[in-house]
Design a protein around this motif. Sequence first.
Motif, PDB file in Angstrom:
ATOM      1  N   GLU A 115       1.957   3.848  -8.162  1.00  0.00           N
ATOM      2  CA  GLU A 115       0.922   2.930  -7.669  1.00  0.00           C
ATOM      3  C   GLU A 115       1.042   1.563  -7.847  1.00  0.00           C
ATOM      4  N   SER A 116       2.348   1.086  -8.110  1.00  0.00           N
ATOM      5  CA  SER A 116       2.953  -0.189  -8.145  1.00  0.00           C
ATOM      6  C   SER A 116       3.422  -0.914  -9.076  1.00  0.00           C
ATOM      7  N   HIS A 117       3.158  -0.044 -10.176  1.00  0.00           N
ATOM      8  CA  HIS A 117       3.875  -0.636 -11.586  1.00  0.00           C
ATOM      9  C   HIS A 117       4.820   0.460 -12.071  1.00  0.00           C
ATOM     10  N   PRO A 118       5.896   0.079 -12.583  1.00  0.00           N
ATOM     11  CA  PRO A 118       7.196   0.703 -12.988  1.00  0.00           C
ATOM     12  C   PRO A 118       6.689   1.624 -14.170  1.00  0.00           C
TER      13      PRO A 118
ATOM     14  N   GLN B 176       4.673  -5.574 -12.362  1.00  0.00           N
ATOM     15  CA  GLN B 176       4.053  -4.994 -11.450  1.00  0.00           C
ATOM     16  C   GLN B 176       4.750  -5.414 -10.077  1.00  0.00           C
ATOM     17  N   CYS B 177       4.986  -4.520  -8.980  1.00  0.00           N
ATOM     18  CA  CYS B 177       5.417  -4.748  -7.814  1.00  0.00           C
ATOM     19  C   CYS B 177       4.535  -5.763  -7.029  1.00  0.00           C
ATOM     20  N   PRO B 178       5.037  -6.937  -6.505  1.00  0.00           N
ATOM     21  CA  PRO B 178       4.307  -8.014  -5.763  1.00  0.00           C
ATOM     22  C   PRO B 178       3.463  -7.274  -4.820  1.00  0.00           C
ATOM     23  N   GLY B 179       2.203  -7.768  -4.741  1.00  0.00           N
ATOM     24  CA  GLY B 179       1.277  -7.076  -3.837  1.00  0.00           C
ATOM     25  C   GLY B 179       0.404  -5.906  -4.265  1.00  0.00           C
TER      26      GLY B 179
ATOM     27  N   GLY C 269       0.670  -1.168  -0.015  1.00  0.00           N
ATOM     28  CA  GLY C 269       0.128  -0.063   0.071  1.00  0.00           C
ATOM     29  C   GLY C 269       0.843   1.302   0.011  1.00  0.00           C
ATOM     30  N   LYS C 270       1.953   1.348  -0.502  1.00  0.00           N
ATOM     31  CA  LYS C 270       2.910   2.300  -0.374  1.00  0.00           C
ATOM     32  C   LYS C 270       2.711   3.256  -1.634  1.00  0.00           C
TER      33      LYS C 270
END
Length: 260
Positions: free
Chosen positions: A244-247, A103-106, A77-78
Amino acid sequence: MRARSHWVALAAVAFLSTAGWVHQRQERWIPLFNGKNLNGWTVKIKGYPARENFANTFRVEDGLLKVSYDGYKGFDGKFGHLFSRHKYSNYRLRAEYRFVGEQCPGGPGWALRNSGLMIHSQSVQSMGKDQDFPVSLEVQLLGGDGQRERHTGNLCTPGTHVVMDGKLVTQHCIDSRSKTYHGDQWVTVELEVRGNAITKHFINGENVLEYEQPQLDEGDADARRLIRNGNKMLHEGYIALQAESHPVEFRKVEILPLAK
């Protein structure tokens, strides 16, 4: 008469060409990203104080402004935002972006190949430490997943509402009319922002969405704290790039101030 018409036509072409050249000369775009570092920007990542760039999420490499998650074990959630130094009211904003990697795991499913440009945003100083998103208008940037239609240049409204076709729109996200852009191709997003009047979204030069009268949502706790003397209307604000979690990579972010 034919000779005279010929010279009149040539004169008209010459005038229009000169006028276009002068217009281009007068358009002085100002880089917000200098291609070297994050000078002029302030990082805010959920759960951390402003200016703490957890795991070097926002960085500059090879002349590109990158959102990267190679220092994360999991997203957790960062949500992150990179704020401009100044706030703006009447302007054109142009950025070139692309989605890369995995995408970043989680990361939440809806955040796959998802980022955004926040406009008319609250200041980084007024955000809560654990606040997910700044109260703002989010120009949502989406990349195609290789299969489905997925528009970009959409509008999402954290803590805000807008008016379209004379009616107040309270749904959170509004789809644009854009094409879908799959893979890691570069896409150009451009905005024309006119204070509390009309805002237009363009993708690769095509007008894909318009709305007006951006305003704070009284039903949102973060937005309520920003209402002063009952005035909900938004006329200006900061610009922020989203993580939002995707590079995602930006190779150009520039602004053209407009007269009121």
